[in-house]
Design an enzyme around this catalytic site. Structure first.
Site, PDB file in Angstrom:
ATOM      1  N   ASP A  43       6.577 -50.713 -56.276  1.00 34.38           N
ATOM      2  CA  ASP A  43       5.616 -49.864 -55.576  1.00 34.38           C
ATOM      3  C   ASP A  43       4.381 -49.698 -56.451  1.00 34.38           C
ATOM      4  OD1 ASP A  43       4.187 -47.809 -54.383  1.00 34.38           O
ATOM      5  OD2 ASP A  43       5.861 -46.403 -54.290  1.00 34.38           O
ATOM      6  N   ASP A  84      11.784 -46.232 -45.154  1.00 33.30           N
ATOM      7  CA  ASP A  84      12.018 -46.070 -46.588  1.00 33.30           C
ATOM      8  C   ASP A  84      12.116 -44.586 -46.887  1.00 33.30           C
ATOM      9  OD1 ASP A  84       9.070 -45.277 -47.788  1.00 33.30           O
ATOM     10  OD2 ASP A  84       8.872 -46.765 -46.195  1.00 33.30           O
ATOM     11  N   GLU A 113       0.579 -48.265 -56.358  1.00 31.78           N
ATOM     12  CA  GLU A 113      -0.403 -47.470 -55.634  1.00 31.78           C
ATOM     13  C   GLU A 113      -1.152 -46.556 -56.588  1.00 31.78           C
ATOM     14  OE1 GLU A 113       1.552 -44.239 -53.179  1.00 31.78           O
ATOM     15  OE2 GLU A 113       3.265 -45.607 -53.392  1.00 31.78           O
TER      16      GLU A 113
END
Length: 276
Positions: free
Chosen positions: A164, A75, A166
């Site tokens: 995503d 990625d 996090e």
């Protein structure tokens, strides 16, 4: 070497509203003024590496023989700049996720070269969005993501978009949200993304963040593929609700540009995931 983006920038209260998910009112939320400093360099896992560290990486041969994973991918984000895609393909890359957006105000300057270039080189590719539960509702970010490259097409070469999730790069790890509110925010994003594309997004996260910020919710294991981040020789414990990971991001450095990933399956299964 661990590539950690800068963190710790201050934020200011921007607006307050009551979020509603699925017809039920959540607690009153205060959104912050959007701050995207460092977003171009921030990549999937930058905050996970910063908070959880790097304890090693698996032997590729050992992993392939035990888990039967035969598909190597990576990625990338603006951190890598323009990528030599023919070289990446020649070095074994079969798929890639490319950062497209963050929040509702950032798009990567390198997205077009990375996303379109990887496709031309024969890689299966997908886009990902860095979620910011502190600045707007999940649905608003899903629409922004789709409108700026994060959509999906049934061509067998496009992976479903990834969310995503996090540690907050600007403050408290969970964006000053209770686990129930984080779960509702993810559901809001996921539902909106599915309504636009027909696919549920892949969820990228680490087990530690998931436990801390969602209360180890089981709400998404049956509906959303898992992209697990853990920089260690073993996969370890999965977040609750998932029986397996679709992708394991096992290193933030390696032979391919960006972060290193194994798809949990064979090439035909990766194509099936892309095809829906």
């Amino acid at each position: 070497m661990c590539r950690s983006a800068l963190a710790g920038f201050g934020v200011a209260v921007f607006a307050a509203s009551t979020l509603t998910y699925g017809g039920s009112a959540a607690q009153a939320e205060e959104f912050v003024k959007p701050d995207y400093r460092g977003a171009e360099q921030r990549h999937a896992g930058s905050q996970i590496a910063l908070h959880e560290g790097v304890t090693g990486s698996p032997s590729q041969d050992a992993y392939l023989s035990t888990a039967k994973a035969t598909v190597l991918g990576h990625d990338v984000s603006g951190w890598q700049g323009d990528v030599d895609w023919p070289a990446a393909a020649a070095d074994g890359a079969k798929f890639v996720y490319v950062k497209a957006t963050e929040g509702t105000g950032f798009t990567s300057d390198h997205f077009a070269q990375q996303y379109n270039g990887s496709h031309k080189a024969g890689l299966i590719r997908g886009a990902y969005h860095f979620g910011r539960p502190d600045i707007s509702k999940g649905a608003a970010q899903a629409h922004y993501f789709v409108d700026n490259g994060g959509g999906w097409t049934k061509d067998g070469k496009t992976l479903p978009g990834a969310l995503d999730l996090e540690y907050n790069p600007y403050g408290e790890s969970c964006y000053d949200r209770k686990p129930s509110v984080i779960v509702a925010w993810i559901r809001d994003f996921s539902n909106a993304y599915k309504s636009r594309t027909g696919r549920t997004p892949m969820i990228y996260t680490s087990t530690s963040w998931w436990k801390k910020c969602t209360g180890n919710s089981t709400a998404f294991g049956k509906t959303n593929p898992l992209w697990l981040a853990r920089y260690a020789p073993e996969i370890g414990e999965l977040p609750a609700g998932w029986d397996f990971q679709s992708i394991w991001q096992f290193s933030d450095a390696g032979r391919l540009p960006g972060d290193q990933n194994f798809f949990n399956g064979k090439p035909g299964q990766l194509t099936a995931l892309a095809a829906g």
